[in-house]
Design an enzyme around this catalytic site. Structure first.
Site, short mmCIF file in Angstrom:
data_model
loop_
_atom_site.label_atom_id
_atom_site.label_comp_id
_atom_site.label_asym_id
_atom_site.label_seq_id
_atom_site.Cartn_x
_atom_site.Cartn_y
_atom_site.Cartn_z
N HIS A 66 0.83 -1.21 0.00
CA HIS A 66 0.00 0.00 0.00
C HIS A 66 0.86 1.25 0.00
O HIS A 66 0.39 2.34 -0.32
CB HIS A 66 -0.95 0.00 1.21
CG HIS A 66 -0.26 0.21 2.53
ND1 HIS A 66 0.51 -0.76 3.11
CD2 HIS A 66 -0.24 1.27 3.37
CE1 HIS A 66 0.99 -0.30 4.26
NE2 HIS A 66 0.56 0.92 4.44
N ARG A 67 2.12 1.10 0.41
CA ARG A 67 3.13 2.15 0.29
C ARG A 67 4.34 1.52 -0.40
O ARG A 67 4.63 0.34 -0.22
CB ARG A 67 3.55 2.69 1.66
CG ARG A 67 2.45 3.43 2.41
CD ARG A 67 2.30 4.84 1.89
NE ARG A 67 1.37 5.60 2.72
CZ ARG A 67 0.05 5.64 2.55
NH1 ARG A 67 -0.50 4.93 1.56
NH2 ARG A 67 -0.72 6.35 3.34
N ASP A 100 4.73 5.92 11.48
CA ASP A 100 4.57 6.85 10.35
C ASP A 100 5.75 6.85 9.39
O ASP A 100 6.18 7.91 8.93
CB ASP A 100 4.31 8.28 10.85
CG ASP A 100 2.83 8.55 11.05
OD1 ASP A 100 2.02 7.95 10.32
OD2 ASP A 100 2.48 9.36 11.93
N LYS A 107 9.87 -8.91 4.11
CA LYS A 107 10.90 -9.58 4.90
C LYS A 107 11.53 -10.68 4.06
O LYS A 107 10.90 -11.21 3.14
CB LYS A 107 10.30 -10.21 6.17
CG LYS A 107 11.31 -10.40 7.29
CD LYS A 107 11.68 -9.08 7.95
CE LYS A 107 12.65 -9.26 9.10
NZ LYS A 107 12.89 -8.00 9.81
#
Length: 472
Positions: A66-67, A100, A107
């Site tokens: 998502h990021r 944040d 991983k």
């Protein structure tokens, strides 16, 4: 519940997430989307070592993108398996969200005992592993950025970065393909000790809230608090060293693989560390009593217990005998799901791994930003800050008619170095993250422990990407 009936590490993480989801109003589909591991690759590759071909097995998991890039360490361990890698990738997603850091979670691991190979062999293995990861799209500055973990360090990260550079000579951001590199090869000062420093900052913030300290059955500050540390690796060593030297805490026991050292008056952490470096063991260390069964020392009375070794150290088998007021999880997953329930029922406060262990990824983020921006922190403003400091000092002397001592003048006029800025950023990150967990407990009556609060904070942030932007 017997120890063998406990859930796996991956299942344990999901169960802890489920506990947080039960306090939130998210639809079942979004919950499942957040929990699912997006992808995992298993790699097998041969390497000829001293005339003999050996086949190695490794993994790289992406829990959530998502990021971007996704972020997470690579460990070298003989016990590594896919379940562990997926669990750690999930933890990375939540960890980044809590503090944040705008990364997704990933991983990696290689099933190998690094102590059985010399430097040249490890370089061959690492470079070949890197080649496989890059070719399959699991390592790059913009998509997937590894870091050191158990069994790896600056040296391995330098090999990986150099291998990526040779595969992509046109990528000017090649140094950002991994973090945790040596300072002379694109690393950042303060990264080596970052996770241990983060443990210190997390505990400092906890002790800034008297109500929380009182709820844990303590009072005052960290000074004089009895601390037991399990594992004197990179994280445990730096955490113990900083807490004893900076905060006046007493490290009353250190647990290692070959036993434990005990001194109720406080161990000298640096001396113990240097002894291990010289002798390869804690046995025979003077000025402390030795206990061969280190696991038993986890149950020794203390104020703060810091498990900084491996996952699954406090289980349903020994949770009822743990004699501490506060557990700060410096390792990933040291307390199992079953043990967590027992400890909470006993009133023991647990600061969760997804928060306490986040110092490493926070400073990795700073290193990645430094590599992408191609400039060290403080380069443009440090001398300006020093000049402004001199102006203020001169003004004070002129207005008051008194001379400022050289020591005070030096403190006032010194501009912040890169490591000063890194520590400041890490301290601020750990403070704000703890405060966000604390606020979540105060505003949500269904959240009554720090672990659940940490996951709720993380899940709210991740879910916004899924609900507002539509990352499916």
């Amino acid at each position: 519940m017997a120890v063998e009936q406990e859930p796996t590490f991956r299942e344990s993480v999901d169960l802890m997430v489920d506990r947080a989801l039960a306090t939130m109003d998210l639809d079942a589909g979004t919950q499942q989307a957040i929990k699912s591991c997006n992808s995992v690759i298993q790699i097998r590759f041969p390497v000829k070592i001293k005339g003999e071909i050996e086949v190695f097995t490794g993994w790289r998991a992406v829990h959530s993108n998502h990021r971007l890039p996704v972020k997470g360490g690579i460990r070298y361990a003989s016990y590594a398996d896919q379940d562990e890698v997926e669990a750690l990738a999930a933890l990375m997603t939540y960890k980044c969200a809590i503090v944040d850091v705008p990364f997704g979670g990933s991983k990696g691991a290689l099933q190998i005992d690094p102590s059985k190979y010399d430097r040249d062999a490890l370089e061959q293995i690492t470079r070949r592993f890197t080649l496989e990861l890059v070719r399959k799209g699991y390592l790059s500055p913009s998509e997937n950025v590894p870091a050191p973990d158990v069994g790896t360090g600056q040296r391995e990260m330098a090999w990986m970065a150099d291998t990526y550079k040779h595969l992509h000579p046109e990528d000017i951001n090649y140094m950002a393909c991994v973090t945790g590199k040596p300072v002379n090869h694109g690393g950042i000062r303060g990264r080596v000790e970052a996770t241990g420093r983060g443990v210190e900052y997390a505990l400092q913030e906890f002790f800034r809230h008297p109500a929380d300290v009182g709820h844990a059955g303590m009072s005052g500050t960290l000074e004089g608090k009895r601390i037991i540390v399990q594992g004197l690796g990179n994280v445990g060593y730096h955490a113990a060293k900083f807490l004893s030297e900076d905060d006046g805490a007493l490290i009353t026991a250190i647990i290692e693989r070959d036993g434990a050292l005990i001194n109720d008056k406080g161990l000298k952490v640096e001396a113990v560390y240097q002894y291990i470096q010289e002798h390869g063991t804690i046995k025979g260390y003077p000025d402390a009593s030795f206990e061969a069964d280190g696991k038993v020392v986890l149950e020794k009375s203390c104020d703060i217990l810091i498990p900084a070794a491996l996952e699954g150290q406090i289980t349903v088998e020994n949770a009822a005998r743990i004699d501490t007021k506060l557990i700060a999880e410096a390792a990933n997953g040291p307390v199992t799901f079953g043990a967590d329930a027992i400890l909470r029922e006993r009133g023991i406060t647990i600061m969760p791994d997804a928060y306490v262990n986040a110092g490493g990824v926070t400073v990795s983020y700073f290193e990645w930003i430094r590599n992408i921006s191609h400039i060290r922190f403080g380069r443009m403003q440090r001398r300006q800050d020093e000049m402004r400091g001199h102006q203020i000092a001169n003004l004070l002397e002129e207005v008051t008619g008194f001379s400022i001592s050289d020591k005070v003048k030096k403190d006032v006029t010194s501009g912040a170095s890169e490591v000063d800025l890194v520590r400041s950023g890490l301290d601020d990150t750990m403070r704000l993250a703890y405060q966000s967990m604390r606020e979540k407990m105060l505003e949500n009556g269904r959240v009554n422990d720090l672990r659940t609060a940490a996951y709720v904070v993380a899940l709210e942030k991740v879910s916004r990407s899924y609900l507002d932007i539509g990352v499916y």
